[in-house]
Design a protein around this motif. Structure first.
Motif, mmCIF file in Angstrom:
data_model
loop_
_atom_site.group_PDB
_atom_site.id
_atom_site.type_symbol
_atom_site.label_atom_id
_atom_site.label_comp_id
_atom_site.label_asym_id
_atom_site.label_seq_id
_atom_site.Cartn_x
_atom_site.Cartn_y
_atom_site.Cartn_z
ATOM 1 N N ARG A 126 -17.520 -0.896 15.725
ATOM 2 C CA ARG A 126 -18.542 -1.937 15.778
ATOM 3 C C ARG A 126 -19.260 -1.967 17.127
ATOM 4 N NH1 ARG A 126 -19.781 -6.635 17.546
ATOM 5 N NH2 ARG A 126 -20.798 -8.215 16.240
ATOM 6 N N ASP A 154 -22.905 -7.290 11.971
ATOM 7 C CA ASP A 154 -21.880 -8.041 11.251
ATOM 8 C C ASP A 154 -22.148 -8.114 9.754
ATOM 9 O OD1 ASP A 154 -20.352 -8.556 13.467
ATOM 10 O OD2 ASP A 154 -21.339 -10.462 13.919
ATOM 11 N N GLN A 155 -23.396 -8.339 9.381
ATOM 12 C CA GLN A 155 -23.701 -8.633 7.987
ATOM 13 C C GLN A 155 -23.998 -7.396 7.145
ATOM 14 O OE1 GLN A 155 -26.742 -11.626 7.676
ATOM 15 N NE2 GLN A 155 -25.523 -13.179 8.711
ATOM 16 N N ASP A 158 -20.706 -3.143 8.571
ATOM 17 C CA ASP A 158 -19.289 -3.054 8.199
ATOM 18 C C ASP A 158 -19.050 -3.815 6.902
ATOM 19 O OD1 ASP A 158 -16.576 -2.723 8.161
ATOM 20 O OD2 ASP A 158 -16.165 -4.120 9.797
ATOM 21 N N MET A 159 -19.385 -3.172 5.795
ATOM 22 C CA MET A 159 -19.380 -3.874 4.505
ATOM 23 C C MET A 159 -17.978 -4.243 4.040
ATOM 24 S SD MET A 159 -22.458 -1.962 2.419
ATOM 25 C CE MET A 159 -21.852 -0.314 2.734
ATOM 26 N N ASN A 160 -16.987 -3.427 4.354
ATOM 27 C CA ASN A 160 -15.626 -3.775 3.916
ATOM 28 C C ASN A 160 -14.843 -4.532 4.985
ATOM 29 O OD1 ASN A 160 -14.991 -1.823 5.766
ATOM 30 N ND2 ASN A 160 -14.168 -0.353 4.273
ATOM 31 N N GLU A 161 -15.539 -4.877 6.090
ATOM 32 C CA GLU A 161 -14.990 -5.727 7.148
ATOM 33 C C GLU A 161 -13.654 -5.226 7.696
ATOM 34 O OE1 GLU A 161 -14.898 -9.670 5.552
ATOM 35 O OE2 GLU A 161 -17.085 -9.874 5.571
ATOM 36 N N ASP A 162 -13.577 -3.905 7.916
ATOM 37 C CA ASP A 162 -12.347 -3.354 8.498
ATOM 38 C C ASP A 162 -12.517 -3.045 9.984
ATOM 39 O OD1 ASP A 162 -14.001 -1.186 8.369
ATOM 40 O OD2 ASP A 162 -12.553 0.149 7.390
ATOM 41 N N GLY A 163 -13.645 -3.477 10.571
ATOM 42 C CA GLY A 163 -13.859 -3.300 11.996
ATOM 43 C C GLY A 163 -14.439 -1.968 12.397
ATOM 44 N N GLU A 169 -20.756 3.730 4.502
ATOM 45 C CA GLU A 169 -21.301 2.458 4.978
ATOM 46 C C GLU A 169 -22.521 2.713 5.861
ATOM 47 O OE1 GLU A 169 -17.606 -0.665 5.328
ATOM 48 O OE2 GLU A 169 -17.672 0.977 6.783
#
Length: 210
Positions: A126, A154-155, A158-163, A169
């Motif tokens: 990120r 943020d939005q 990182d669509m699967n929010e794994d950092g 992606e």
């Protein structure tokens, strides 16, 4: 500007057959020969050894060999395919091909992914993405606040929010934000033998300024 004969090219350090380079890239033989003249100008701007050093690359990009710029550093590293600290002519042409207007967007997206993957992990962290986005925006006409950049990362990234951001992606993110690939295309490469500007990503400099 006249074309340079193969015999003359062979006398120069870093020579590689324009016919071979033309077959491997979007450029024609005449365009490769024109690019050699550009290559020679850059490679003799500071250290006159016929190879492009990082300081010369910086000077060509930003007219300042001492300016520290993450984007320029990463571009140099990716152009330096042999990882020997200099850019040879073949590396210059093959890498510059990515920036040709006719190069498929998929290839530009893949190159940009490698550009952003600062640590070579196969993922874009990120903070790596934020750092590179800010660096590219700084060298372009786009101006976004830190909050706006944070929101984009943020939005959308990182669509699967794994950092971290994997290649799939990244492809989706780049498709939604094509402006971030603006510097992946140098329009003048489409007519390199017709117009011969200086090698500046932001353009605007005359040949004499190199």
């Amino acid at each position: 500007m006249g074309c340079v004969s193969s015999k003359q090219l062979k006398r120069d350090k870093g020579y590689e057959d324009p016919n071979i380079l033309a077959k491997e890239t979007t450029f024609s033989v005449n365009e490769v020969e024109a690019l050699f003249q550009l290559y020679k100008k850059i490679s003799h701007s500071i250290i006159k050894d016929g190879l492009i050093h990082k300081e010369e690359f910086q000077l060509a990009l930003f007219r300042n060999s001492n300016q520290k710029n993450l984007f320029a550093d990463r571009i140099f590293d990716l152009f330096d395919l042999k990882r020997n600290g200099v850019i040879e002519f073949g590396e210059f042409v093959r890498s510059l091909n990515i920036f040709h207007p006719d190069t498929p967007m998929a290839e530009k997206i893949a190159f940009a992914f490698r550009l952003y993957d600062l640590r070579g992990t196969g993922f874009i962290e990120r903070e790596e993405l934020k750092e590179m986005v800010l660096a590219i925006l700084n060298e372009s006409e786009l101006i976004l606040s830190d909050d706006a950049v944070e929101q984009i990362v943020d939005q959308q990234a990182d669509m699967n929010e794994d950092g971290k951001i994997d290649f799939e992606e990244w492809k989706a993110f780049a498709s939604k934000n094509p402006a971030l690939l603006k510097n992946m295309t140098l329009p003048y490469l489409k007519d390199i033998t017709m117009a011969f500007p200086s090698f500046v990503l932001n353009s605007g400099a005359s040949d004499e300024e190199l």
